[in-house]
Write a protein that holds these residues in place. Structure first.
Motif, short mmCIF file in Angstrom:
data_model
loop_
_atom_site.label_atom_id
_atom_site.label_comp_id
_atom_site.label_asym_id
_atom_site.label_seq_id
_atom_site.Cartn_x
_atom_site.Cartn_y
_atom_site.Cartn_z
N ALA A 191 0.86 -1.18 0.00
CA ALA A 191 0.00 0.00 0.00
C ALA A 191 0.90 1.23 0.00
O ALA A 191 2.12 1.14 0.24
CB ALA A 191 -0.89 -0.01 1.24
N GLU A 192 0.31 2.40 -0.25
CA GLU A 192 1.12 3.61 -0.32
C GLU A 192 1.84 3.88 1.00
O GLU A 192 2.98 4.35 1.02
CB GLU A 192 0.25 4.81 -0.69
CG GLU A 192 1.07 6.09 -0.87
CD GLU A 192 0.24 7.25 -1.38
OE1 GLU A 192 0.76 8.39 -1.38
OE2 GLU A 192 -0.92 7.04 -1.79
N PHE B 241 4.94 1.80 1.07
CA PHE B 241 5.95 2.35 0.16
C PHE B 241 6.62 3.57 0.79
O PHE B 241 7.85 3.72 0.72
CB PHE B 241 5.32 2.75 -1.18
CG PHE B 241 6.30 3.35 -2.14
CD1 PHE B 241 7.13 2.54 -2.90
CD2 PHE B 241 6.42 4.73 -2.25
CE1 PHE B 241 8.06 3.10 -3.77
CE2 PHE B 241 7.34 5.29 -3.12
CZ PHE B 241 8.16 4.47 -3.89
N SER B 242 5.83 4.42 1.42
CA SER B 242 6.39 5.61 2.08
C SER B 242 7.34 5.21 3.21
O SER B 242 8.38 5.85 3.41
CB SER B 242 5.27 6.50 2.63
OG SER B 242 4.48 7.00 1.58
#
Length: 255
Positions: A71-72, A75-76
């Motif tokens: 999910a974002e 990734f962050s």
């Protein structure tokens, strides 16, 4: 990733050991590498840290299979870990040597550039494939690469995704020396132990001074150099080395 870690002759060895995935990094791998930096910093027995790898690659960077499922927020977190690693490497007051075998691509090259010296096996390949997938570099690479090879060469590597051989990497200043593949471990060990035998205050201040000088002006650098050299002179290990050196010179004159 399993990172094999041991200390020998004042040198900490952190060996990336996920050869089946070409030592690609996922979030647990990055967290493990962060622990390596912090352990080496906290251990007074460690004078030098070496980052090496098993298999056909130093590291091909991000684990694409793991990224596909992210999910974002995940990734962050991964991107943030590269940034934290870059700061930890810079703030580690001990030299970091990278033993580059095989491929050092993307995030693997980012980790390699966090090292203060890079020794490459002759078959090593270094490059930035990020643009092929629509990404841009992290881990301080855009800052570090420009200062190592110049803006034009750095942009060429990033935009074309062309890889550099070990010899070309040495020519442009991306690695400090190239050795035969079968001698990489031995050559790195000899260099690391030679550096580790020097007084630790000098090693600390050399690393600090060169990085500060790269980001400062000439007048400020002169002030820093004087302060660091005085700090070295006051240290017990430097005074002991001075005593031994003078004693050895006297003994030579007598013989």
């Amino acid at each position: 990733m399993s990172i094999d870690y041991h200390v020998k002759n004042s040198v900490a060895w952190a060996t990336l050991n996920r050869p089946e995935a070409l030592n690609a990094f996922d979030i647990p791998d990055l967290e493990a590498l962060l622990s390596v930096f912090r352990n080496a910093k906290a251990d007074d027995a460690v004078r030098v840290l070496v980052i090496a790898a098993t298999g056909r690659a130093f590291s091909v960077g991000a684990d694409i299979k793991a990224m596909e499922k992210m999910a974002e927020a995940d990734f962050s977190k991964a991107a943030s870990l590269y940034q934290i690693l870059a700061l930890e490497a810079r703030n580690l007051d001990k030299p970091i040597l990278g033993a580059i075998n095989g491929f050092a691509f993307g995030g693997g090259l980012e980790v390699a550039l966090m090292c203060d010296l890079r020794i490459a096996g002759r078959s090593a390949k270094l490059g930035l494939p990020d643009a092929q997938l629509g990404f841009s570099p992290t881990g301080g690479l855009t800052y570090l690469l420009v200062r190592m090879v110049g803006l034009t060469r750095a942009m060429d590597m990033a935009l074309t995704t062309d890889t550099l051989s070990a010899e070309e990497s040495e020519r442009v200043g991306l690695v400090s020396r190239v050795v035969e593949d079968d001698g990489l471990q031995q050559e790195t060990e000899a260099l690391a132990e030679r550096i580790a035998a020097f007084p630790k205050t000098g090693l600390r201040n050399i690393k600090r001074a060169f990085y500060m000088a790269a980001e400062s002006n000439f007048a400020s650098t002169l002030v820093l150099e004087e302060a660091y050299d005085a700090d070295c002179f006051r240290s017990d290990d430097t005074q002991e080395q001075l005593r031994l050196f003078i004693e050895s010179r006297r003994n030579k004159k007598k013989s």
